[in-house]
Write an enzyme that holds these catalytic residues in place. Structure first.
Site, PDB file in Angstrom:
ATOM      1  N   PRO A   2       0.289  27.757  12.951  1.00  0.00           N
ATOM      2  CA  PRO A   2       1.262  26.910  12.230  1.00  0.00           C
ATOM      3  C   PRO A   2       1.883  25.881  13.171  1.00  0.00           C
ATOM      4  O   PRO A   2       2.352  26.223  14.259  1.00  0.00           O
ATOM      5  CB  PRO A   2       2.301  27.930  11.745  1.00  0.00           C
ATOM      6  CG  PRO A   2       1.577  29.232  11.717  1.00  0.00           C
ATOM      7  CD  PRO A   2       0.614  29.180  12.854  1.00  0.00           C
ATOM      8  N   GLU A   3       1.853  24.614  12.774  1.00  0.00           N
ATOM      9  CA  GLU A   3       2.426  23.543  13.573  1.00  0.00           C
ATOM     10  C   GLU A   3       3.710  23.056  12.906  1.00  0.00           C
ATOM     11  O   GLU A   3       4.188  23.647  11.947  1.00  0.00           O
ATOM     12  CB  GLU A   3       1.402  22.415  13.735  1.00  0.00           C
ATOM     13  CG  GLU A   3       0.106  22.835  14.399  1.00  0.00           C
ATOM     14  CD  GLU A   3       0.265  23.174  15.883  1.00  0.00           C
ATOM     15  OE1 GLU A   3       1.343  22.891  16.463  1.00  0.00           O
ATOM     16  OE2 GLU A   3      -0.672  23.736  16.469  1.00  0.00           O
ATOM     17  N   HIS A  90       0.734  44.759   8.966  1.00  0.00           N
ATOM     18  CA  HIS A  90       1.002  43.517   9.682  1.00  0.00           C
ATOM     19  C   HIS A  90       2.400  42.954   9.406  1.00  0.00           C
ATOM     20  O   HIS A  90       2.695  41.827   9.801  1.00  0.00           O
ATOM     21  CB  HIS A  90      -0.054  42.471   9.320  1.00  0.00           C
ATOM     22  CG  HIS A  90      -1.456  42.899   9.630  1.00  0.00           C
ATOM     23  ND1 HIS A  90      -1.822  43.404  10.850  1.00  0.00           N
ATOM     24  CD2 HIS A  90      -2.577  42.913   8.855  1.00  0.00           C
ATOM     25  CE1 HIS A  90      -3.108  43.705  10.835  1.00  0.00           C
ATOM     26  NE2 HIS A  90      -3.585  43.417   9.635  1.00  0.00           N
ATOM     27  N   ARG A 108      -1.728  39.048  14.314  1.00  0.00           N
ATOM     28  CA  ARG A 108      -2.045  39.043  15.750  1.00  0.00           C
ATOM     29  C   ARG A 108      -0.837  39.349  16.634  1.00  0.00           C
ATOM     30  O   ARG A 108      -0.965  39.502  17.836  1.00  0.00           O
ATOM     31  CB  ARG A 108      -2.673  37.693  16.129  1.00  0.00           C
ATOM     32  CG  ARG A 108      -3.954  37.417  15.362  1.00  0.00           C
ATOM     33  CD  ARG A 108      -4.540  36.062  15.694  1.00  0.00           C
ATOM     34  NE  ARG A 108      -5.060  35.998  17.047  1.00  0.00           N
ATOM     35  CZ  ARG A 108      -5.629  34.920  17.575  1.00  0.00           C
ATOM     36  NH1 ARG A 108      -5.743  33.816  16.852  1.00  0.00           N
ATOM     37  NH2 ARG A 108      -6.065  34.929  18.809  1.00  0.00           N
ATOM     38  N   ARG A 152       0.190  10.084  34.263  1.00  0.00           N
ATOM     39  CA  ARG A 152      -0.493  11.326  33.891  1.00  0.00           C
ATOM     40  C   ARG A 152      -2.004  11.101  33.820  1.00  0.00           C
ATOM     41  O   ARG A 152      -2.476  10.187  33.139  1.00  0.00           O
ATOM     42  CB  ARG A 152       0.004  11.837  32.539  1.00  0.00           C
ATOM     43  CG  ARG A 152       1.474  12.230  32.542  1.00  0.00           C
ATOM     44  CD  ARG A 152       1.793  13.107  31.360  1.00  0.00           C
ATOM     45  NE  ARG A 152       3.204  13.432  31.302  1.00  0.00           N
ATOM     46  CZ  ARG A 152       3.715  14.415  30.576  1.00  0.00           C
ATOM     47  NH1 ARG A 152       2.912  15.179  29.841  1.00  0.00           N
ATOM     48  NH2 ARG A 152       5.004  14.653  30.569  1.00  0.00           N
TER      49      ARG A 152
END
Length: 272
Positions: A2-3, A90, A108, A152
């Protein structure tokens, strides 16, 4: 994973419903990425405030401190105003309140729920210290991006994913923004000109705004607190379209791997 759009979509789906509720019980399942940091019973009887977001973290304030939440790689939050079923294998955290139950499900177990005395103190301050600007912050523009990238050598795609320049440009959205700005993902970050940084900043904001409108992206199992999936992935210009024609020039979309993440781009539109 998820972002920002998925996390913000999740926040919006439960924030108003839980605000003002009183905590009645806290249930912990298997250990998550980090320990809660306080006895669960210490949260009982406290009133829940207005949930906010910083990067991919959610902050749920209480009368004394608050809970910093992270969905990890595959976690999701669900809020139910009716009694919930017994926790499954879970389901690792339940915040039972007078208005319903907020449940974290994470197969997870890379997610986390951490108590902190304040957003700018304790564990929360430490975890948020290295985050870059929010993409919709007025201070985030081409000038900021150009200054932050100066010197960078890392590829621009990886610089975006690092999150210390701007938060929210996760893998899908970085691919899409770089395509819209016509920047090759392997270009050294420090070589991106001021003009291209302006295009890129604009593209990041537009792509993320569109993703928010569409409820984020669901590639596997993301759902918001209502159980709804996102649909941005159906509108992607390059992500997941390896071998398909570029929507601009018709050149087959390519896939490469950068830092163990798939990158999709058009070699014609995004020349180095």
């Amino acid at each position: 994973m998820p972002e920002l759009p998925e996390v913000e979509t999740t926040r919006r789906s439960f924030a108003e419903r839980i605000e003002g509720a009183t905590v009645r019980q806290v249930r912990l399942g298997k250990p998550l990425r980090w320990p809660l940091g306080c006895p669960p019973e210490a949260l009982v009887a406290q009133t829940v405030g207005s949930a906010s977001r910083r990067g991919k973290y959610l902050w749920l304030p209480l009368e004394r401190g608050g809970l910093l939440m992270h969905l990890g790689m595959s976690g999701s939050l669900a809020f139910s105003e009716v009694p919930v079923s017994p926790p499954g294998a879970h389901d690792h955290f339940d915040l039972v309140t007078s208005r319903g139950t907020l449940r974290l499900t994470d197969p997870r177990r890379f997610g986390a729920v951490v108590w902190s005395p304040a957003l700018d103190d304790g564990p929360a301050a430490k975890l948020l210290a290295t985050l870059g600007l929010e993409p919709f912050d007025p201070a985030f523009d081409g000038g900021h991006l150009h200054r932050a990238l100066r010197g960078r050598r890392v590829a621009i795609k990886q610089a975006l994913l690092a999150g210390d320049v701007v938060v929210g440009a996760g893998n899908i959205y970085a691919c899409e923004a770089l395509f819209e700005a016509r920047i090759h993902p392997r270009t050294a970050a420090g070589r991106v000109s001021r003009a291209r940084c302006e295009r890129l900043a604009t593209a990041i904001r537009r792509i993320l705004a569109q993703a928010l409108e569409l409820g984020g992206s669901t590639l596997r199992d993301f759902r918001d607190a209502h159980g709804m999936a996102g649909s941005f992935q159906q509108h992607a210009a390059v992500y997941g379209r390896q071998g398909e024609p570029c929507l601009v020039c018709g050149t087959p979309v390519r896939r490469i791997v950068q830092a163990q993440r798939s990158t999709f781009f058009c070699a014609h539109c995004q020349r180095r």
